[in-house]
Design a protein around this motif. Sequence first.
Motif, PDB file in Angstrom:
ATOM      1  N   ALA A 152      25.178  17.555   9.900  1.00  0.00           N
ATOM      2  CA  ALA A 152      26.025  18.740   9.780  1.00  0.00           C
ATOM      3  C   ALA A 152      25.602  19.886  10.705  1.00  0.00           C
ATOM      4  N   TYR A 153      24.467  19.743  11.407  1.00  0.00           N
ATOM      5  CA  TYR A 153      24.039  20.811  12.314  1.00  0.00           C
ATOM      6  C   TYR A 153      25.123  21.073  13.358  1.00  0.00           C
ATOM      7  N   PRO A 154      25.373  22.328  13.668  1.00  0.00           N
ATOM      8  CA  PRO A 154      26.349  22.629  14.727  1.00  0.00           C
ATOM      9  C   PRO A 154      25.797  22.250  16.104  1.00  0.00           C
ATOM     10  N   ASP A 155      26.676  22.104  17.050  1.00  0.00           N
ATOM     11  CA  ASP A 155      26.289  21.725  18.411  1.00  0.00           C
ATOM     12  C   ASP A 155      25.224  22.649  18.983  1.00  0.00           C
ATOM     13  N   GLU A 156      25.258  23.922  18.610  1.00  0.00           N
ATOM     14  CA  GLU A 156      24.306  24.896  19.158  1.00  0.00           C
ATOM     15  C   GLU A 156      22.854  24.532  18.846  1.00  0.00           C
ATOM     16  N   VAL A 157      22.618  23.932  17.700  1.00  0.00           N
ATOM     17  CA  VAL A 157      21.260  23.515  17.334  1.00  0.00           C
ATOM     18  C   VAL A 157      20.765  22.470  18.331  1.00  0.00           C
ATOM     19  N   TRP A 158      21.595  21.492  18.632  1.00  0.00           N
ATOM     20  CA  TRP A 158      21.214  20.422  19.554  1.00  0.00           C
ATOM     21  C   TRP A 158      21.096  20.953  20.980  1.00  0.00           C
ATOM     22  N   GLN A 159      21.975  21.850  21.342  1.00  0.00           N
ATOM     23  CA  GLN A 159      21.902  22.448  22.679  1.00  0.00           C
ATOM     24  C   GLN A 159      20.601  23.225  22.846  1.00  0.00           C
ATOM     25  N   ARG A 160      20.220  23.966  21.821  1.00  0.00           N
ATOM     26  CA  ARG A 160      18.982  24.744  21.867  1.00  0.00           C
ATOM     27  C   ARG A 160      17.759  23.823  21.940  1.00  0.00           C
ATOM     28  N   ARG A 161      17.747  22.772  21.138  1.00  0.00           N
ATOM     29  CA  ARG A 161      16.619  21.832  21.157  1.00  0.00           C
ATOM     30  C   ARG A 161      16.471  21.170  22.531  1.00  0.00           C
TER      31      ARG A 161
END
Length: 181
Positions: A42-51
């Motif tokens: 459920a994490y938004p795309d921004e979490v993955w982009q930041r990681r």
Amino acid sequence: MGYLIRPVKADEWKRLRELRLAALSDPVARIAFNEPFEKVAAYPDEVWQRRAARSDEDRDPLTFIGEAPDGSWGGMVVVLVEQEDADERGGGEAPWAHVVGVYVRPEHRGTGLVRDLFAAAVEWAWSRSGPAVERVRLWVHQENDRAAALYRSLGFVETGRTMADPKDEGAVEYEMALERA
């Protein structure tokens, strides 16, 4: 099989998400990882982009992946630097590297990939400057004998520290560490 071991690049965030969700779908995920699949999915795309961006910028937490010759990702390891304000004796503690998120896809297990991933994570930790990292640590679930055996073969030893499994207060995780030689 020769793998290219490298940090994730910023534009590879979708592949990073896919690999992490594959890890959390693995049959041993309940004892290997502390985050449930549903929460992470459920994490938004921004979490993955930041990681992904942090790894691309050589900032922790840093995710190393093992890229096979065909371009597929066989596995990953995440490493970050931590420091407690004080230990139980009241003194400060030198920073340490903490390895988390270790995963190798089933079809890549037994190839030496996990050893190469750990070598990259430890080398990165030892290369950090001011203050120097003197120890790499991880936590392993009491039921994860396979992982514990792997970590021992890499030179990690049990420290005697334990904690309750965050998902199951009746289960224990124990700390293993590798000291700088």
